[in-house]
Design an enzyme around this catalytic site. Structure first.
Site, PDB file in Angstrom:
ATOM      1  N   ASN A  40     -25.684   6.084 -22.775  1.00 26.06           N
ATOM      2  CA  ASN A  40     -26.114   5.478 -22.054  1.00 26.06           C
ATOM      3  C   ASN A  40     -25.440   4.594 -21.317  1.00 26.06           C
ATOM      4  O   ASN A  40     -24.991   3.571 -22.425  1.00 26.06           O
ATOM      5  CB  ASN A  40     -27.653   6.020 -22.072  1.00 26.06           C
ATOM      6  CG  ASN A  40     -28.841   5.123 -20.793  1.00 26.06           C
ATOM      7  OD1 ASN A  40     -28.719   5.895 -20.064  1.00 26.06           O
ATOM      8  ND2 ASN A  40     -29.214   3.697 -20.709  1.00 26.06           N
ATOM      9  N   SER A  76     -40.964  16.772  -2.346  1.00 20.29           N
ATOM     10  CA  SER A  76     -41.174  18.022  -3.540  1.00 20.29           C
ATOM     11  C   SER A  76     -41.368  18.861  -3.295  1.00 20.29           C
ATOM     12  O   SER A  76     -41.209  19.550  -2.143  1.00 20.29           O
ATOM     13  CB  SER A  76     -42.620  17.528  -4.369  1.00 20.29           C
ATOM     14  OG  SER A  76     -42.845  17.777  -4.326  1.00 20.29           O
ATOM     15  N   SER A 116     -42.192  21.501  -5.270  1.00 15.53           N
ATOM     16  CA  SER A 116     -43.293  21.919  -5.528  1.00 15.53           C
ATOM     17  C   SER A 116     -44.231  23.130  -4.922  1.00 15.53           C
ATOM     18  O   SER A 116     -44.988  24.180  -5.216  1.00 15.53           O
ATOM     19  CB  SER A 116     -44.297  21.014  -6.810  1.00 15.53           C
ATOM     20  OG  SER A 116     -43.360  20.878  -7.830  1.00 15.53           O
ATOM     21  N   THR A 176     -46.152  13.205 -10.379  1.00 11.69           N
ATOM     22  CA  THR A 176     -43.726  13.374 -11.241  1.00 11.69           C
ATOM     23  C   THR A 176     -43.820  11.080 -10.331  1.00 11.69           C
ATOM     24  O   THR A 176     -44.798  10.822 -10.384  1.00 11.69           O
ATOM     25  CB  THR A 176     -43.562  13.998  -9.678  1.00 11.69           C
ATOM     26  OG1 THR A 176     -41.642  13.518  -9.657  1.00 11.69           O
ATOM     27  CG2 THR A 176     -43.731  13.512  -8.203  1.00 11.69           C
ATOM     28  N   LYS A 208     -46.161   9.279 -13.892  1.00 17.08           N
ATOM     29  CA  LYS A 208     -46.281   9.850 -15.351  1.00 17.08           C
ATOM     30  C   LYS A 208     -46.065   9.328 -16.303  1.00 17.08           C
ATOM     31  O   LYS A 208     -47.053   9.794 -17.163  1.00 17.08           O
ATOM     32  CB  LYS A 208     -44.899  10.727 -15.219  1.00 17.08           C
ATOM     33  CG  LYS A 208     -44.049  11.499 -14.500  1.00 17.08           C
ATOM     34  CD  LYS A 208     -42.939  12.211 -15.005  1.00 17.08           C
ATOM     35  CE  LYS A 208     -42.311  13.114 -13.880  1.00 17.08           C
ATOM     36  NZ  LYS A 208     -40.998  14.114 -14.496  1.00 17.08           N
TER      37      LYS A 208
HETATM   38  N1  LIG Z   1     -34.598  20.101 -13.081  1.00 17.04           N
HETATM   39  C1  LIG Z   1     -35.003  18.979 -13.317  1.00 17.04           C
HETATM   40  O1  LIG Z   1     -36.381  20.034 -13.078  1.00 17.04           O
HETATM   41  C2  LIG Z   1     -35.239  17.709 -13.559  1.00 17.04           C
HETATM   42  C3  LIG Z   1     -36.122  17.170 -14.281  1.00 17.04           C
HETATM   43  C4  LIG Z   1     -36.779  15.793 -14.218  1.00 17.04           C
HETATM   44  C5  LIG Z   1     -35.397  14.912 -13.819  1.00 17.04           C
HETATM   45  N2  LIG Z   1     -34.016  15.907 -13.303  1.00 17.04           N
HETATM   46  C6  LIG Z   1     -33.393  14.920 -12.536  1.00 17.04           C
HETATM   47  O2  LIG Z   1     -32.515  14.417 -13.529  1.00 17.04           O
HETATM   48  C7  LIG Z   1     -32.123  12.824 -12.983  1.00 17.04           C
HETATM   49  C8  LIG Z   1     -32.962  12.201 -14.456  1.00 17.04           C
HETATM   50  O3  LIG Z   1     -34.014  11.716 -13.822  1.00 17.04           O
HETATM   51  P1  LIG Z   1     -35.272  11.007 -14.746  1.00 17.04           P
HETATM   52  O4  LIG Z   1     -36.374  10.939 -14.067  1.00 17.04           O
HETATM   53  O5  LIG Z   1     -34.283  10.661 -16.297  1.00 17.04           O
HETATM   54  O6  LIG Z   1     -34.651   9.215 -14.048  1.00 17.04           O
HETATM   55  P2  LIG Z   1     -34.733   8.055 -14.333  1.00 17.04           P
HETATM   56  O7  LIG Z   1     -35.751   7.608 -15.411  1.00 17.04           O
HETATM   57  O8  LIG Z   1     -34.805   6.903 -13.584  1.00 17.04           O
HETATM   58  O9  LIG Z   1     -32.810   7.643 -16.109  1.00 17.04           O
HETATM   59  C9  LIG Z   1     -31.685   7.625 -14.557  1.00 17.04           C
HETATM   60  C10 LIG Z   1     -31.170   7.525 -16.323  1.00 17.04           C
HETATM   61  O10 LIG Z   1     -29.418   7.518 -15.207  1.00 17.04           O
HETATM   62  C11 LIG Z   1     -28.488   6.941 -15.543  1.00 17.04           C
HETATM   63  N3  LIG Z   1     -27.707   6.443 -14.227  1.00 17.04           N
HETATM   64  C12 LIG Z   1     -28.321   5.894 -13.409  1.00 17.04           C
HETATM   65  N4  LIG Z   1     -26.718   5.635 -12.971  1.00 17.04           N
HETATM   66  C13 LIG Z   1     -26.395   5.580 -12.984  1.00 17.04           C
HETATM   67  C14 LIG Z   1     -24.598   5.318 -13.046  1.00 17.04           C
HETATM   68  N5  LIG Z   1     -24.331   4.917 -12.272  1.00 17.04           N
HETATM   69  N6  LIG Z   1     -24.068   4.966 -14.179  1.00 17.04           N
HETATM   70  C15 LIG Z   1     -23.977   5.724 -15.229  1.00 17.04           C
HETATM   71  N7  LIG Z   1     -25.281   6.157 -15.576  1.00 17.04           N
HETATM   72  C16 LIG Z   1     -26.382   6.010 -14.346  1.00 17.04           C
HETATM   73  C17 LIG Z   1     -29.694   5.371 -16.194  1.00 17.04           C
HETATM   74  O11 LIG Z   1     -29.311   4.945 -16.962  1.00 17.04           O
HETATM   75  P3  LIG Z   1     -29.374   3.102 -17.057  1.00 17.04           P
HETATM   76  O12 LIG Z   1     -30.402   3.241 -18.193  1.00 17.04           O
HETATM   77  O13 LIG Z   1     -28.116   2.694 -17.736  1.00 17.04           O
HETATM   78  O14 LIG Z   1     -29.838   2.827 -15.962  1.00 17.04           O
HETATM   79  C18 LIG Z   1     -30.575   6.612 -16.988  1.00 17.04           C
HETATM   80  O15 LIG Z   1     -29.982   6.830 -17.987  1.00 17.04           O
HETATM   81  C19 LIG Z   1     -32.981  13.102 -11.751  1.00 17.04           C
HETATM   82  O16 LIG Z   1     -31.980  12.981 -11.177  1.00 17.04           O
HETATM   83  C20 LIG Z   1     -33.650  14.167 -11.025  1.00 17.04           C
HETATM   84  O17 LIG Z   1     -33.785  14.510 -10.025  1.00 17.04           O
HETATM   85  C21 LIG Z   1     -34.361  17.127 -13.005  1.00 17.04           C
END
Ligand SMILES: NC(=O)c1ccc[n+]([C@@H]2O[C@H](COP(=O)([O-])OP(=O)(O)OC[C@H]3O[C@@H](n4cnc5c(N)ncnc54)[C@H](OP(=O)(O)O)[C@@H]3O)[C@@H](O)[C@H]2O)c1
Length: 276
Positions: free
Chosen positions: A151, A14, A16, A61, A65
């Protein structure tokens, strides 16, 4: 001294503490912000005794959550819409929660590429996980009526579309290119591109020149997805700004000062990301 923390499992990665530590220092506040590793079976007890432990609040986190949201007695706007919380504080001794990811994403988008609001065309959201919910909710609040979710697992896209109503539609992942050409904004909320692994596979050659391309992934800061958009002359928005802006409301709740995302802070976190 006021104490806040971020709680997750694992939590070592993290950033943060670096962000809040920077603001504590620049505002000369007598406070701390620490990392607290808490396993899933222990999160309920941890949050219920947060105040007794001497904390004024915390960030929450992965994977806590949803648990934090369920425990909170007072749930603020975006947390209720998203069904998950990332920021906890106390109101008259009661646990209150919010989800500041929507604020973080929309603020970063509007500061980096304000012209997105002049664009017509659909909003394309790649992914249907937790962060996709926050992003979709942001565009709904901005009164957008054609939000398309693509998705890999179609059922999750459908579930999200049904949850948010008629302005949001679910599409087959394999059709993402044909339905993105007239997009106003394309956002990657999948984990594809994290640590340089994978790519959402959008062919930007066929996307209109006004389209704004955003990525939530910020390690690396310029993902292959963003690089491909830049190569086609499109304006891009990276994920680091979202991370910084989502931290603002929590700091204000706990320490009483609304902090700013300064160039100096951006440089500090960039250096840290680049050193990993
Ligand atoms: N910049 C920021 O402040 C911030 C904030 C939050 C999150 N993030 C980033 O956003 C990303 C997602 O976070 P999240 O919390 O939403 O994660 P999550 O709830 O685990 O969701 C992951 C998503 O990625 C898809 N995915 C994973 N592997 C894949 C693949 N090989 N091909 C196609 N789709 C794939 C999943 O699809 P399925 O449903 O098919 O598994 C799902 O839609 C992470 O990288 C995280 O670090 C950044």
């Amino acid at each position: 001294m006021k104490r806040a923390c971020v709680v997750g499992w694992p939590i070592a990665h993290s950033r943060s503490p670096l962000i809040h530590g920077y603001w504590l220092k620049t505002h000369h506040i007598n406070g701390t912000y620490t990392k607290e590793p808490v396993e899933p079976h222990a999160i309920k007890d941890f949050l219920l005794t947060l105040q007794e432990q001497g904390f004024v609040g915390c960030n929450v986190t992965v994977p806590h959550k949803e648990a934090a949201f369920a425990l909170a007695e007072i749930k603020h706007g975006s947390a209720t819409a998203i069904g998950a919380a990332n920021t906890i504080w106390f109101e008259n001794g009661k646990i209150a929660c919010a989800n500041t990811d929507t604020y973080g994403f929309m603020t970063n988008l509007s500061q980096t590429a304000p012209q997105w609001q002049q664009n017509t065309g659909p909003i394309v959201v790649l992914g249907a996980g937790g962060s996709a919910r926050a992003v979709v909710y942001g565009f709904l609040q901005a009164n957008l009526h054609d939000i398309r979710i693509f998705n890999r697992t179609m059922d999750r896209a459908r579930e999200l579309a049904e949850y948010f109503g008629p302005a949001v539609s679910a599409y087959d992942w394999d059709t993402r290119n044909e339905h993105s050409q007239d997009a106003a904004v394309i956002v990657n909320t999948t984990t594809l591109g994290m640590n340089g692994e994978g790519d959402p596979g959008i062919d930007f050659a066929n996307v209109n020149q006004q389209c704004i391309v955003a990525d939530l992934v910020y390690v690396p800061m310029e993902t292959k997805f963003l690089q491909a958009a830049i190569a086609r002359g499109l304006t891009t928005v990276g994920g680091l700004g979202m991370l910084l802006h989502q931290a603002v409301p929590g700091f204000e709740k706990w320490f009483g000062v609304r902090p700013e995302v300064t160039d100096d802070l951006v440089r500090l976190i960039k250096r840290d990301v680049e050193s990993t």
